[in-house]
Write an enzyme that holds these catalytic residues in place. Structure first.
Site, PDB file in Angstrom:
ATOM      1  N   SER A 228      30.334  44.082  38.241  1.00 32.14           N
ATOM      2  CA  SER A 228      30.668  45.417  38.743  1.00 32.14           C
ATOM      3  C   SER A 228      31.530  46.139  37.713  1.00 32.14           C
ATOM      4  O   SER A 228      32.531  45.609  37.246  1.00 32.14           O
ATOM      5  CB  SER A 228      31.460  45.302  40.053  1.00 32.14           C
ATOM      6  OG  SER A 228      30.797  44.477  40.972  1.00 32.14           O
TER       7      SER A 228
ATOM      8  N   HIS B 132      42.114  37.350  44.617  1.00 32.41           N
ATOM      9  CA  HIS B 132      40.858  38.042  44.296  1.00 32.41           C
ATOM     10  C   HIS B 132      39.842  36.976  43.899  1.00 32.41           C
ATOM     11  O   HIS B 132      39.539  36.755  42.732  1.00 32.41           O
ATOM     12  CB  HIS B 132      41.069  39.039  43.164  1.00 32.41           C
ATOM     13  CG  HIS B 132      39.814  39.737  42.739  1.00 32.41           C
ATOM     14  ND1 HIS B 132      39.070  40.512  43.595  1.00 32.41           N
ATOM     15  CD2 HIS B 132      39.164  39.764  41.553  1.00 32.41           C
ATOM     16  CE1 HIS B 132      38.015  40.994  42.947  1.00 32.41           C
ATOM     17  NE2 HIS B 132      38.046  40.542  41.712  1.00 32.41           N
TER      18      HIS B 132
ATOM     19  N   ALA C 154      36.417  48.764  25.226  1.00 31.97           N
ATOM     20  CA  ALA C 154      35.036  48.917  24.759  1.00 31.97           C
ATOM     21  C   ALA C 154      34.027  48.272  25.708  1.00 31.97           C
ATOM     22  O   ALA C 154      32.815  48.409  25.519  1.00 31.97           O
ATOM     23  CB  ALA C 154      34.885  48.316  23.362  1.00 31.97           C
TER      24      ALA C 154
ATOM     25  N   ASP D  63      38.104  45.009  46.526  1.00 32.34           N
ATOM     26  CA  ASP D  63      37.743  44.281  47.749  1.00 32.34           C
ATOM     27  C   ASP D  63      38.068  45.122  48.986  1.00 32.34           C
ATOM     28  O   ASP D  63      37.308  45.142  49.954  1.00 32.34           O
ATOM     29  CB  ASP D  63      38.495  42.949  47.797  1.00 32.34           C
ATOM     30  CG  ASP D  63      38.348  42.163  46.509  1.00 32.34           C
ATOM     31  OD1 ASP D  63      37.203  41.887  46.127  1.00 32.34           O
ATOM     32  OD2 ASP D  63      39.374  41.849  45.876  1.00 32.34           O
TER      33      ASP D  63
ATOM     34  N   ALA E 124      41.544  41.916  34.844  1.00 32.27           N
ATOM     35  CA  ALA E 124      40.811  40.753  34.327  1.00 32.27           C
ATOM     36  C   ALA E 124      41.059  39.527  35.196  1.00 32.27           C
ATOM     37  O   ALA E 124      42.184  39.246  35.596  1.00 32.27           O
ATOM     38  CB  ALA E 124      41.231  40.470  32.891  1.00 32.27           C
ATOM     39  N   ASN E 125      40.012  38.789  35.476  1.00 32.26           N
ATOM     40  CA  ASN E 125      40.111  37.598  36.319  1.00 32.26           C
ATOM     41  C   ASN E 125      40.492  36.346  35.526  1.00 32.26           C
ATOM     42  O   ASN E 125      40.155  36.247  34.357  1.00 32.26           O
ATOM     43  CB  ASN E 125      38.774  37.382  37.042  1.00 32.26           C
ATOM     44  CG  ASN E 125      38.543  38.420  38.115  1.00 32.26           C
ATOM     45  OD1 ASN E 125      39.445  38.770  38.847  1.00 32.26           O
ATOM     46  ND2 ASN E 125      37.318  38.928  38.192  1.00 32.26           N
TER      47      ASN E 125
ATOM     48  N   ARG F 225      36.832  25.128  34.971  1.00 27.05           N
ATOM     49  CA  ARG F 225      37.830  26.092  35.439  1.00 27.05           C
ATOM     50  C   ARG F 225      39.091  26.052  34.578  1.00 27.05           C
ATOM     51  O   ARG F 225      39.676  27.082  34.258  1.00 27.05           O
ATOM     52  CB  ARG F 225      38.163  25.764  36.896  1.00 27.05           C
ATOM     53  CG  ARG F 225      39.114  26.739  37.568  1.00 27.05           C
ATOM     54  CD  ARG F 225      39.147  26.439  39.060  1.00 27.05           C
ATOM     55  NE  ARG F 225      40.155  27.230  39.739  1.00 27.05           N
ATOM     56  CZ  ARG F 225      41.101  26.722  40.511  1.00 27.05           C
ATOM     57  NH1 ARG F 225      41.182  25.415  40.671  1.00 27.05           N
ATOM     58  NH2 ARG F 225      41.959  27.488  41.130  1.00 27.05           N
TER      59      ARG F 225
END
Length: 373
Positions: A283, A227, A53, A199, A170-171, A138
């Site tokens: 992005s 990444h 979504a 990238d 997903a990061n 973090r």
């Protein structure tokens, strides 16, 4: 053979040959026609999209349904997953996909239940994760994503198809993929990858812009590592197709070696942040397109003489510690990938590649401590 007065009647021979050739052509056309009539359509592939979504999910779903990911002859069934607060938006995505009447889309299943979403899936595109918020440490972000991917790994382990291929978007993508590998041991480690194609595409596009050539003429850039901002966009082996053949980018940009070494890498590394500032959102379109490119080449193969960048489990190539999920140049064929071997690595590149590997080792230790592994 017809003989008239002791001589061969070549007119008769030619006529007979033409008749025979016509019979062969008609027979072949009949065979092709019958094969088309009897042609069995490919079985639909089940594709899971988590975070469906969200912006990237909304962008990638129609791309998959149009055949951009798996080709124009491969039907699919989409499994869409998101969290309960997004259930209404998720249902809307499902309705829009149905209303688009994509010929290749043989079904859409939307759910907020991870176990149901994973049942029988052949491809899993893991977009959903916990995004870092202002002021968060973090470790806090890593801890939340570690828990999410541990649960998703367990569901894939129990319910996905035996040959399921996974792309983590997903990061932190590399470390999320590492967690998934840890908690889904029955999925072959070569089937678990993460997205660095975005990238790679950015690097390719930036070189094309600098050289004023079509992006399709640039190939064999490399993105090494994580990444993250430590990724290393490498142009040392990149080439440009010209009328006289492929030419190395570095030979075409002799006067711009400083740009290649500094600004080029920085621009690729910071492109996501630049888009975030301009759009006030991450992005989405380019990330979705890159995910399609990643799966497309993985399944259908990379063009001959070209490679792409994929985050894959290191086997020790180029001195990168085995087990880390690290971005390498790979070639793909028949649903498998292999790391390109034998590329020369200069001292500057070695340092950059090792910096990214160190960061990934730190992320791994942090994630495992969050999960008490």
């Amino acid at each position: 053979m017809e003989v008239v007065g002791g001589e061969v009647d070549y007119t008769f021979v030619i006529q007979k040959s033409l008749v025979l050739l016509l019979c062969v052509v008609l027979s072949w056309k009949m065979i092709v026609y019958m094969c088309n009539l009897l042609k069995i359509e490919k079985e639909p592939i089940r594709v899971l999209v988590t975070g469906a979504a969200g912006n990237i999910g909304y962008a990638i779903a129609p791309m998959i349904a149009r055949g951009m990911m798996l080709g124009q002859d491969q039907p699919m069934i989409l499994h869409l997953l998101d969290i309960e607060p997004a259930s209404k938006s998720l249902e809307a995505v499902k309705m829009e996909l149905q209303d688009s009447a994509f010929p290749l889309l043989h079904g859409v299943f939307a759910t907020t239940n991870i176990d149901e979403a994973c049942k029988g899936v052949n491809i899993a595109i893991m977009i959903g994760g916990f995004a870092r918020k202002e002021g968060m440490e973090r470790r806090d972000v890593m801890s939340k994503n570690a828990v999410i991917f541990k649960a998703q790994a367990s569901a894939l382990e129990r319910y996905a198809s035996d040959d399921c291929k996974v792309l983590v978007v997903a990061n932190p993508a590399n470390t999320n993929a590492l967690i998934l590998k840890e908690f889904a041991p029955s999925i072959p480690e070569e089937n678990i990858t993460c997205l660095t194609r975005l990238d790679h595409n950015r690097a390719q596009a930036r070189l094309a812009e600098k050289l004023s050539v079509p992006v399709s003429s640039v190939k064999n850039v490399i993105v090494w590592g994580n990444h993250s901002s430590t990724q290393y966009p490498d142009s040392n082996h990149a080439t440009v197709s010209t009328k006289t053949g492929d030419q190395p980018v570095r030979e075409l940009l002799v006067a711009d070696q400083k740009w290649l070494k500094n600004e080029f890498s920085t621009e690729v590394q910071q492109r996501g942040a630049e888009i975030l500032r301009a759009r006030r959102q991450s992005s989405a379109l380019s990330a979705a397109s890159a995910a399609c490119d990643h799966i497309h080449d993985w399944f259908l193969g990379t063009p001959k003489g070209s490679w792409v960048s994929m985050g894959v489990c290191s086997d020790g190539s180029y001195g990168i510690a085995p087990g880390l999920v690290y971005s390498f140049p790979v070639i793909c064929e028949k649903g498998s990938w292999k790391i390109v071997q034998g590329l020369s690595i200069d001292e500057f590149s070695r340092e950059k590649m090792d910096d990214s590997a160190r960061e990934l080792a730190e992320e791994k230790a942090l994630a495992y401590s969050c999960l008490n592994v």
